[in-house]
Design a protein around this motif. Structure first.
Motif, PDB file in Angstrom:
ATOM      1  N   LEU A  61      -9.070   0.268   2.147  1.00  0.00           N
ATOM      2  CA  LEU A  61      -8.596  -0.650   1.100  1.00  0.00           C
ATOM      3  C   LEU A  61      -9.287  -2.004   1.266  1.00  0.00           C
ATOM      4  O   LEU A  61      -8.656  -2.991   1.690  1.00  0.00           O
ATOM      5  CB  LEU A  61      -7.072  -0.819   1.189  1.00  0.00           C
ATOM      6  N   PRO A  62     -10.581  -2.075   0.953  1.00  0.00           N
ATOM      7  CA  PRO A  62     -11.311  -3.326   1.213  1.00  0.00           C
ATOM      8  C   PRO A  62     -10.758  -4.538   0.469  1.00  0.00           C
ATOM      9  O   PRO A  62     -10.806  -5.652   0.999  1.00  0.00           O
ATOM     10  CB  PRO A  62     -12.745  -3.008   0.802  1.00  0.00           C
ATOM     11  N   ASP A  63     -10.219  -4.343  -0.722  1.00  0.00           N
ATOM     12  CA  ASP A  63      -9.656  -5.486  -1.454  1.00  0.00           C
ATOM     13  C   ASP A  63      -8.411  -6.025  -0.749  1.00  0.00           C
ATOM     14  O   ASP A  63      -8.222  -7.240  -0.648  1.00  0.00           O
ATOM     15  CB  ASP A  63      -9.347  -5.116  -2.901  1.00  0.00           C
ATOM     16  N   SER A  64      -7.579  -5.130  -0.256  1.00  0.00           N
ATOM     17  CA  SER A  64      -6.405  -5.560   0.511  1.00  0.00           C
ATOM     18  C   SER A  64      -6.837  -6.226   1.809  1.00  0.00           C
ATOM     19  O   SER A  64      -6.265  -7.250   2.211  1.00  0.00           O
ATOM     20  CB  SER A  64      -5.502  -4.367   0.821  1.00  0.00           C
ATOM     21  N   ALA A  65      -7.822  -5.658   2.459  1.00  0.00           N
ATOM     22  CA  ALA A  65      -8.344  -6.251   3.692  1.00  0.00           C
ATOM     23  C   ALA A  65      -8.852  -7.665   3.426  1.00  0.00           C
ATOM     24  O   ALA A  65      -8.646  -8.575   4.232  1.00  0.00           O
ATOM     25  CB  ALA A  65      -9.453  -5.376   4.267  1.00  0.00           C
TER      26      ALA A  65
END
Length: 182
Positions: A61-65
């Motif tokens: 989940l790169p956006d959450s990261a």
């Protein structure tokens, strides 16, 4: 033919189970970190916990990261926590690298790099040089990639980090393979 099909189904099932287990482990780790975050009063620790959450999710989940990394940065900035700012910027770069935005990732890495150098954070230096090398590799700038991989390898050797060295050596091997230099 039936044997190969059966093996393929078993392999797919195994990978599915492995992914489910890893996802479950990430959820447990994330839940634990989020509980710590709720009760922690120290800004430096809160910043590091948020960076750990970014690390936990950058692949899936790169956006959450990236949200976690930005929150870590804001807290570290407010408390003038140099290492926390650099670590969060590093994870902002990682999230961009994961999305294939190599120029953006390099921009973040180049912001964090001097702080890691100033603080003599060798493990972080090894990681950041490896990621810089991976970005250059992704941009097909092989000589810059190789240069950074060797710097990362040097830090890994100094630390005695065999896993880190294996990771960098794998990246070097991949680069030579992609260049058909073997």
């Amino acid at each position: 033919m039936v044997f190969m099909k059966t093996n393929r189904i078993k392999i797919i099932f195994f990978l599915f189970c492995l992914c489910s287990i890893l996802t479950g482990q990430n959820k447990q780790k994330a839940d634990s970190l989020l509980k710590k975050l709720e009760t922690e009063s120290s800004d430096t620790t809160r910043s590091l916990i948020l960076s750990q959450l970014a690390q936990l999710f950058y692949l899936t989940l790169p956006d959450s990261a990236n949200v976690f990394a930005n929150q870590a940065y804001e807290i570290a900035k407010k408390s003038n926590f140099k290492y926390g700012k650099a670590k969060s910027i590093f994870y902002m770069g990682i999230t961009q690298q994961t999305k294939g935005k190599f120029d953006d990732a390099l921009n973040y890495f180049m912001q964090a790099l001097p702080v890691f150098k100033e603080l003599n954070r060798k493990k972080d230096l090894a990681a950041i040089y490896n990621n810089i090398g991976s970005c250059y590799h992704g941009k097909n700038e092989f000589s810059d990639a190789l240069k950074n991989f060797y710097i990362a390898l040097k830090y890994g050797q100094e630390l005695g980090d065999l896993i880190g060295q294996a990771n960098v050596n794998g990246n070097i091997g991949l680069l030579h393979f992609n260049e058909k230099n073997f």
